[in-house]
Design an enzyme around this catalytic site. Structure first.
Site, PDB file in Angstrom:
ATOM      1  N   CYS A   1     -24.032   3.146   9.891  1.00 53.12           N
ATOM      2  CA  CYS A   1     -24.490   4.505  10.148  1.00 53.12           C
ATOM      3  C   CYS A   1     -24.796   4.727  11.620  1.00 53.12           C
ATOM      4  O   CYS A   1     -24.811   5.865  12.095  1.00 53.12           O
ATOM      5  CB  CYS A   1     -25.711   4.822   9.295  1.00 53.12           C
ATOM      6  SG  CYS A   1     -27.074   3.672   9.537  1.00 53.12           S
ATOM      7  N   MET A   2     -25.082   3.641  12.349  1.00 53.71           N
ATOM      8  CA  MET A   2     -25.377   3.735  13.773  1.00 53.71           C
ATOM      9  C   MET A   2     -24.304   3.082  14.628  1.00 53.71           C
ATOM     10  O   MET A   2     -24.471   2.934  15.834  1.00 53.71           O
ATOM     11  CB  MET A   2     -26.740   3.088  14.071  1.00 53.71           C
ATOM     12  CG  MET A   2     -27.913   3.796  13.418  1.00 53.71           C
ATOM     13  SD  MET A   2     -29.492   3.035  13.829  1.00 53.71           S
ATOM     14  CE  MET A   2     -29.342   1.472  12.958  1.00 53.71           C
TER      15      MET A   2
END
Length: 1028
Positions: A996-997
């Site tokens: 997600c990052m």
């Protein structure tokens, strides 16, 4: 007290009031003026009364003298002219002078006398055989002036007599000479006798008739009698009235001819050739007119009157029969016959094209084959034009005359002296410019009037139009000198670019040709244009399109007001520029498709030179010219710029729905071993707004336990990649693969899945969601299927990607030189899906329709259409509906099929390790020069392509990088130090990630080998998100 001031400043007061002298002077002048006007009016009144009395007395005296002379005439020659002999017509006789003096066409007795005179004259001529000797005696030269005058007066009197009594004689006007007892026939036969082109006075007589509007009288006579044309029995010789028209029309053979100096309004062309269905009433006249000398003379005469031809025509008979349309129908009906003559000249074809073009332009409501008018904006004010429907038979006469044979003859005559193989660099001469202008002006108007399907194939394959026009344009372009063709269309301004009219014709014809030509002809044989020429053509088209759509608009917006033009002319001029921009953009788009199949020129050749940051900023704004270019001719803009525009549009759309994300978030529980079923069941229940919002996923492993990890976007990307891989797998039966492993809908999907169409709708939504979120998926689609997302039709040239063997067989048929009917082929096709064979007709009754050399091209394209369009129409339609739930059509229309595939899957160029390194952040003590980081980049660079894709998926959730490079990865890729500084502890740890990052948690390994081993194990563990 005494006044001590200045007496000169004292105000003077006149106690007598206003001066009477000034008042009397003005009154006197006014009275004098009124008296003068009254005396002038009285003089004018008296003068007018005197003239009226004089005229009345004169008329009275004339009528008295006419009556006396009539009585004297009857006493000498008898009531029925029984005392008349052949000497009465001689120059020394007063017979004709007396008769013409008292003759009154309204007097029935005078009319009957005239009929008898004509009968006697015809009898005398039959007896002597010499009409000149009858009128002129022995020596015509000495009495020619008197004889010519008498003949002209007598002929005109006969016409006036028939015209005055035309309603009484309407049943006799189309009778033949055999019906000599009918009153009208002797008069008409005498006209034939006296206007014979062989007679010395013929030309002067016809000129005199024209000057006295005798052709206008004949026009009204014909219009009166033509209603009874259907009841008349025609003979080979024709009616007497037809014979009159024949001799009048044929007098031009006499030299020298002075008829060209007559007023166009009173000419034979404007008065007679504008009669509706003239050739149907007088079929023999049509054959005479079509002869080279006559048709060329009258057509050239009308060509010299352009552009004032319409004002030279008589008033319309009715709204359904406008004069120009009647003239057009008659000219077209004889034009084909004149063009078919072996002695038809180049000049004749030029004049014919000019007249027909002008008359077609005069139609108040030109309509294209697609049903939309040329100028779609409504006209207002004095330029408003009411659309009037032509009479059905008149419209049919015009349309039937402009058939393929007519187009073929006209084009071949005009282009007959010009070779498409002419490779000289000299500028086109005047004759070539005239030919190109005539053909292009004529065809442009035809394209806007008649159905294109009727004529395109003939122009493309039975004429040299495409190569000759290209040869002309190429030389003009290379010499940077374009000849003005503005005179070929009345609404083309003088400053219109010279390429405007040729491109208006060249582009649609060449585009039509490209839909039929096969790959071997285009790439190998280089027909009809060489690849080198096509490269030059692309540059010419690109420059022309950019000037029309951008340069002209920006220039006109910044320039001072030019010379004012009529609003109607301005609308028509804008209409042709708009039309040219459309056909040029369509052709360029098609050429780009050919270049994508097999590259023969650089893709940048399609990009305009003037695209800059200002243009891009304008392109994203609605109702701007740049935005219009983006919609109509997106290929002018570089691909990367369009991707940036799309990215900004998608980001704006996500932001609009992001404000509701807190309330509309949907969380899916997906079993990895049932990913397709779970995704279908849960996504199908979402509305369009929910689909645009955030979706979060929790994977469930084989044990029924949710995998570790919180979905911040990375798990959803992993879900999208896995679901697309499963759903589009050919093993599932919804899609099939071509020989090149490209995906397309399975035509037999309904035999495997009962709800296959609902699944296609779901798959369309799935692909759209991936594009909407900016997620690249590894799905290589066939080009002919991607064209369905753009709602385009596929053609024969797309067939090799689906069935190369079938394509080879069809091309074999196309070039088969023997009798194809011997192959026993019919208009049917056999479908074979999963061992079940079905037979479908390509046309109604196709089972009984054999393929022949005449219809083989139709058969080939019907087969290609069946395989590329018809078989997958339902699957493609439902897929498209699902796709358009999230992706707007105008977003997709910016890209061609090849570019659309890049939007879906990206390219291998996006796996550039150096680009990734340049756009990477570091955390936890790492920096770009750290020895662990140096080892990491060396290891990653040495990975195979497959391992690079696995690594990318491991850290970002997607195996493909951003389309424009890793600088557009959100957030940027980051490497964070994991674990403690203890090297022994680092040996036991594996790299982990937070997709997600876009974060890689990398322990500080001691050696490159150790780092490589651990990293390969991590990216190949296939442990879902348990390693996170």
């Amino acid at each position: 007290m005494f006044f001590s001031g200045d007496s000169s400043t004292r105000k003077r007061v006149d106690l007598g009031g206003r001066s009477s002298k000034e008042r009397d002077r003005n009154n006197l002048l006014e009275q004098t003026r009124l008296e003068r006007n009254r005396r002038m009016w009285l003089r004018q009144q008296n003068s007018a009364a005197l003239r009226i009395q004089k005229c009345f007395r004169g008329r009275k005296v004339v009528r008295t003298e006419q009556s006396k002379l009539r009585e004297k005439f009857l006493s000498i020659y008898g009531k029925n002219c029984q005392n008349l002999d052949r000497n009465a017509y001689a120059p020394g006789s007063d017979f004709l002078r007396q008769f013409l003096y008292f003759f009154n066409a309204e007097n029935i007795d005078d009319f009957l006398i005239l009929v008898q005179i004509c009968r006697m004259l015809q009898r005398f001529v039959q007896d002597s055989g010499d009409v000149v000797r009858l009128f002129a005696g022995v020596d015509y030269s000495s009495t020619c002036a008197l004889v010519n005058y008498r003949v002209k007066q007598f002929v005109y009197t006969c016409i006036c007599a028939v015209h005055q009594n035309r309603n009484k004689l309407k049943d006799q006007l189309l009778l033949t000479p055999k019906d000599f007892n009918a009153s009208a026939i002797p008069l008409l036969e005498i006209l034939v006798l006296l206007i014979d082109p062989k007679l010395p006075w013929s030309c002067k007589t016809v000129v005199s008739l024209s000057q006295n509007n005798a052709f206008g009288l004949l026009r009204e006579i014909i219009l009166t009698g033509k209603d009874n044309a259907e009841n008349c029995i025609y003979s080979e010789k024709g009616s007497s009235l037809e014979c009159v028209l024949t001799v009048v029309m044929c007098h031009i053979g006499q030299k020298p001819c002075i008829c060209s100096h007559t007023d166009p309004l009173y000419s034979f062309s404007s008065q007679i050739l504008t009669i509706p269905f003239l050739w149907h009433v007088f079929p023999n006249l049509k054959q005479v007119f079509a002869k080279q000398g006559l048709s060329q003379h009258y057509v050239h005469q009308m060509a010299t009157w352009v552009p004032n031809l319409i004002s030279s025509l008589p008033k319309d008979i009715s709204d359904e029969f406008p004069t120009y349309a009647c003239l057009l129908g008659n000219i077209l009906e004889t034009g084909g016959f004149a063009l078919s003559r072996p002695d038809c000249s180049f000049d004749m074809a030029i004049d014919l094209a000019a007249v027909i073009t002008f008359l077609l332009e005069s139609h108040p409501s030109l309509t294209r084959s697609d049903g939309s008018s040329i100028a779609e904006d409504e006209m207002t004010g004095e330029d408003e034009v009411m659309e009037v429907a032509l009479d059905r038979k008149l419209n049919q006469q015009i349309c039937n005359a402009i058939d393929t044979r007519f187009l073929l003859q006209l084009t071949n005559i005009l282009f007959g002296d010009f070779s498409s193989a002419n490779s000289s660099d000299h500028e086109p001469d005047d004759k070539e410019v005239a030919a190109v202008g005539a053909v292009c002006g004529f065809l442009y108007v035809i394209f806007n009037t008649l159905p294109l399907e009727k004529i395109m194939t003939v122009l493309a394959y039975r004429t040299e139009l495409v190569p000759i026009l290209w040869n002309f344009m190429k030389r003009c372009h290379e010499n940077e000198k374009w000849s003005s063709l503005s005179e070929r269309l009345s609404y083309l301004s003088g400053d219109a670019p010279g390429w405007l009219l040729p491109l208006a014709v060249f582009c649609p014809v060449y585009k039509h040709m490209l839909m039929i030509v096969d790959n071997e002809e285009y790439y190998e044989q280089e027909k009809p244009l060489s690849l080198k020429d096509i490269r030059s053509l692309i540059i010419l088209l690109r420059q022309a399109l950019w000037q029309l759509m951008w340069v002209n608009h920006t220039t006109s917006a910044n320039s001072v007001k030019s010379v004012p033009v009529s609003p109607a002319i301005k609308k028509q001029s804008e209409a042709i520029q708009q039309r040219v921009s459309i056909v040029v953009s369509e052709l360029l788009s098609q050429l780009q498709d050919w270049n994508n199949r097999r590259q023969f020129t650089s893709p940048t050749d399609f990009h305009a030179d003037g695209v800059n940051d200002f243009f891009i900023s304008q392109a994203v704004m609605e109702n701007t010219q740049a935005n219009e270019i983006l919609k109509q001719a997106a290929f002018l803009i570089p691909f990367t710029s369009r991707v940036k525009i799309l990215t900004s549009q998608l980001a704006a759309a996500r932001q609009r729905h992001g404000s509701q994300a807190v309330y509309t978030r949907n969380r899916f529980r997906i079993r990895r071993n049932h990913i397709l079923e779970d995704a279908y069941n849960q996504m199908s229940q979402l509305s369009e707004d929910d689909l645009r919002g955030l979706i979060r996923v929790a994977f469930v492993n084989e044990l029924g336990v949710e995998e570790a990890g919180i979905d911040g976007g990375g798990i959803f990307k992993d879900f999208m990649e896995n679901i697309t891989r499963a759903a589009f797998d050919v093993q599932y039966g919804l899609f099939k693969e071509t020989a090149d492993y490209l995906l397309y809908p399975n035509p037999g999907s309904g035999m495997i899945h009962e709800q296959h169409l609902q699944f296609f709708h779901f798959l369309g939504t799935l692909l759209a969601k991936a594009m909407f979120e900016g997620i690249l998926v590894d799905l290589p689609f066939a080009t002919f299927f991607l064209s369905k997302l753009k709602q385009k039709h596929n053609y024969l040239n797309d067939l090799p990607s689906l069935d190369p063997e079938l394509y080879r067989h069809l091309i074999f048929l196309k070039h088969y030189e023997r009798d194809i009917s011997e192959l026993e082929l019919y208009f049917v096709i056999v479908n074979n899906e999963y061992g079940e064979q079905t037979e479908e007709e390509l046309l109604p009754g196709g089972k009984n329709l054999r393929v022949t050399n005449e219809n083989v091209i139709t058969f080939i394209h019907l087969v290609a259409n069946h395989r590329l369009n018809f078989q997958i129409r339902q699957q493609s339609s439902h897929f498209l509906r699902g796709f358009q739930q999230l992706i707007q059509k105008d977003w997709i229309d910016m890209f061609n099929e090849h570019e659309l595939q890049l939007l879906i899957s990206g390219s291998l160029d996006s796996l550039d390790v150096d680009d990734l390194r340049q756009h990477t952040n570091y955390a936890g003590g790492y920096h770009s020069d750290h020895h662990v980081i140096e080892m990491f980049w060396e290891v990653l660079k040495g990975f195979s392509l497959e391992n690079k894709k696995k690594f990318l998926k491991f850290v970002t959730g997607c195996s493909r990088g951003p389309l424009l490079g890793f600088q557009y990865l959100e957030p940027l890729f980051c490497i964070q130090r994991a674990g403690s500084n203890d090297p022994d502890e680092a040996l036991d740890r594996l790299p982990t990630s937070a997709t997600c990052m876009n974060l890689l948690k990398l322990p500080p390994y001691k050696s490159k080998e150790q780092l490589e081993t651990k990293l390969l194990y991590a990216i190949n563990a296939d442990a879902g998100f348990d390693l996170s």
